[in-house]
Design an enzyme around this catalytic site. Structure first.
Site, PDB file in Angstrom:
ATOM      1  N   GLY A 251       0.816  -1.223   0.000  1.00 19.86           N
ATOM      2  CA  GLY A 251       0.000   0.000   0.000  1.00 19.86           C
ATOM      3  C   GLY A 251       0.845   1.267   0.000  1.00 19.86           C
ATOM      4  N   GLU A 337       5.653   2.782   8.945  1.00 23.13           N
ATOM      5  CA  GLU A 337       4.943   1.514   8.731  1.00 23.13           C
ATOM      6  C   GLU A 337       5.911   0.473   8.168  1.00 23.13           C
ATOM      7  OE1 GLU A 337       0.476   1.096   7.800  1.00 23.13           O
ATOM      8  OE2 GLU A 337       1.411   0.703   5.872  1.00 23.13           O
TER       9      GLU A 337
HETATM   10  O1  F6P Z   1      -3.847  -0.366   8.143  1.00 22.81           O
HETATM   11  C1  F6P Z   1      -2.718  -0.107   7.389  1.00 22.81           C
HETATM   12  C2  F6P Z   1      -2.975  -0.325   5.927  1.00 22.81           C
HETATM   13  O2  F6P Z   1      -3.111  -1.676   5.659  1.00 22.81           O
HETATM   14  C3  F6P Z   1      -1.888   0.304   5.070  1.00 22.81           C
HETATM   15  O3  F6P Z   1      -0.802  -0.529   4.918  1.00 22.81           O
HETATM   16  C4  F6P Z   1      -2.632   0.609   3.817  1.00 22.81           C
HETATM   17  O4  F6P Z   1      -1.962   1.538   3.020  1.00 22.81           O
HETATM   18  C5  F6P Z   1      -3.927   1.127   4.386  1.00 22.81           C
HETATM   19  O5  F6P Z   1      -4.171   0.328   5.515  1.00 22.81           O
HETATM   20  C6  F6P Z   1      -5.107   1.086   3.460  1.00 22.81           C
HETATM   21  O6  F6P Z   1      -5.350  -0.207   3.000  1.00 22.81           O
HETATM   22  P1  F6P Z   1      -6.230  -0.463   1.726  1.00 22.81           P
HETATM   23  O7  F6P Z   1      -5.578   0.198   0.561  1.00 22.81           O
HETATM   24  O8  F6P Z   1      -6.283  -1.963   1.573  1.00 22.81           O
HETATM   25  O9  F6P Z   1      -7.594   0.106   1.977  1.00 22.81           O
END
Ligand code: F6P
Length: 517
Positions: A251, A337
């Site tokens: 992400g 992170e």
């Molecule tokens: O909770 C952290 C996380 O998993 C990040 O690593 C990521 O960028 C964000 O949440 C959003 O996740 P997603 O793109 O799956 O909604």
């Protein structure tokens, strides 16, 4: 890192003289502590480092074969071992012919560019045939911070619809974005790698209801950027509006994927391609430049030296560029992170600690807020000044003043000032770096961001952690689901957790609060 190497490097920090002495002995130390690459001039000469320590660090990196690790990454090796995944973000901006991952990525990027161009020209429009005037990205973390930071940084190039970003579960965030928008002319981008994130899916549902009040054929008003296309289709996104990226893109490393779609809507696909070209410039610099001229490598060494060897627990990133004001927030996720772990890949604790706390605010504003503490406080905070050589607007005098402040602050931190009165004394010897972009344009910004991506990964390798997983966010997410269902059920749970008094208090007062206003 090998314990013996770590301790010998740490010992070398004890022999580093104060910065004023280092400059006195070698007034041209900036000649060997400055790196120029891809339109970035990086001056590390006010870091607490001498030639012996510098050469030992460069040697440690060569022994660790950092460039070899990047080549393995680019070949699709499993680098994210705790999730058993390849790490392919570099392939997102590599020539399509360079690897199967790059081939896959380029096809999706072309689709995203075509949809964005359609949004900008009006050929992709709302259900009633009206051109989109507003694009609202709903996403969080890596699905928000990168595109929001770039859209703001390049806002002077914006010539498409108004692009807004909503991330928070707090309804105030979406409320604010909806203000002044109209359902018939609004396009939502649901950006979520997993297409399950609580905040994003809750806001997406509310956005859909908002569109449906005026537009029954709501699907025309939604695009998804996701690696879970199936989930997006099931939610009701039209197939031609599902823009895909891949499980081998983390992400926080996804900015160069279709997650950049809102940026394309704002500044156009061609300008976004320039941004990607800047990232690719830095990628090839990374794998070809010799260690001492390799910007991501030297940058990573400075950050790692400050946190692991000198033991400075935080770093302040201060963009002296108003348009780069979201850079610190973006870097918080990228660095913390990635590297905020307690154990290495081998499951053992890490020598010298892991990620520093990254924080910051635009200069010169920060000077009138927390710089007092940076200059005279009891904590030493390495500072990274990020600025541009050329002015963005036409107030050249203002730009000279901005740049003058960077130099003055860096000098004051390093040199300090002796004075008869203790409260007017600046002890100095406070480290800082200055990174100067030739210009804040898409290509230069792309290079800067790719440099930070690579630096975070290299720091992770030096620490021995897996920079590509994020198990530390899981526990809170799981507990939030349980707590939310207890609140929704209105019943006080039997389990006596440390927070159950607070939960019970909220459940009881919630019954008295107005709902659904
Ligand atoms: O909770 C952290 C996380 O998993 C990040 O690593 C990521 O960028 C964000 O949440 C959003 O996740 P997603 O793109 O799956 O909604």
């Amino acid at each position: 890192m090998d314990a013996e190497v770590f301790h010998s490097l740490k010992n070398l920090t004890h022999g580093v003289a104060p910065l004023t002495d280092l400059f006195h002995a070698d007034p041209v130390r900036s000649e060997w502590l400055t790196v120029d690459a891809c339109g970035i001039h990086a001056d590390f000469s006010r870091q607490r480092i001498n030639k012996t320590l510098y050469e030992a660090l460069l040697h440690a990196v060569d022994v660790a074969d950092i460039q070899g690790s990047f080549k393995k990454m680019m070949a699709g090796d499993i680098m994210n071992v705790t999730e058993d995944r390849a790490v392919g973000h570099i392939a997102l901006r590599a020539p399509a012919t360079s690897s199967p991952m790059a081939q896959q990525a380029s096809g999706q990027l072309e689709r995203a560019k075509a949809v964005a161009d359609g949004v900008r020209s009006g050929s992709v429009c709302g259900a009633s045939g009206k051109q989109f005037a507003t694009v609202i990205n709903i996403g969080i973390g890596g699905s928000d911070l990168g595109p929001a930071m770039v859209t703001r940084a390049l806002r002077r190039l914006a010539n498409g619809p108004v692009v807004k970003f909503v991330s928070n579960i707090d309804a105030a965030d979406l409320d604010e974005a909806l203000h002044g928008a109209h359902p018939e002319t609004t396009l939502f981008v649901i950006s979520s790698k997993t297409f399950t994130t609580l905040e994003t899916m809750h806001n997406a549902e509310r956005a859909r209801r908002w569109i449906q009040t005026n537009v029954p054929d709501w699907a025309h008003h939604f695009v998804a950027a996701t690696s879970h296309t199936e989930a997006a289709l099931n939610w009701g996104i039209k197939k031609e509006h599902c823009l895909e990226f891949f499980d081998w893109v983390g992400g926080r490393f996804s900015l160069s994927s279709v997650i950049g779609f809102p940026v394309m809507c704002a500044i156009g696909a061609d300008q976004f391609s320039e941004f990607l070209a800047g990232m690719a410039d830095m990628d090839s610099h990374l794998v070809t430049a010799p260690t001492e001229h390799n910007l991501p490598v030297v940058h990573a060494l400075m950050w790692w030296m400050n946190s692991a060897l000198h033991g400075f627990p935080t770093v302040a990133v201060i963009p002296y560029s108003h348009d780069l004001s979201r850079l610190p927030a973006y870097l918080q996720q990228l660095v913390m992170e990635s590297n905020g772990k307690s154990v290495g890949v081998d499951g053992r604790s890490v020598l010298g600690g892991t990620s520093p706390v990254v924080w910051g605010e635009a200069g010169t504003n920060g000077q009138h807020a927390f710089f007092q503490m940076l200059h005279q406080g009891t904590h030493i905070v390495p500072v990274e000044f990020v600025t541009t050589a050329s002015s963005l607007g036409t107030d050249y005098e203002a730009h000279d003043l901005l740049f003058a402040n960077v130099i003055a602050q860096s000098e004051a931190l390093a040199a300090g000032r002796t004075h008869g009165e203790p409260h007017k004394t600046f002890e100095g010897n406070r480290p800082s770096s200055v990174l100067v972009l030739d210009e804040l344009n898409p290509r230069g910004l792309g290079s800067l961001i790719a440099m930070y991506e690579h630096s975070a990964v290299i720091q992770g390798w030096l620490m021995g952690v897996n920079s590509f997983d994020q198990w530390g966010v899981e526990l809170g997410k799981v507990l939030a689901v349980d707590v939310a269902s207890a609140i929704a059920g209105g019943s006080q749970p039997d389990t006596k957790t440390m927070t159950h008094p607070l939960l019970n208090w909220y459940i009881s007062i919630r019954k008295k609060l107005p709902r659904n206003q």
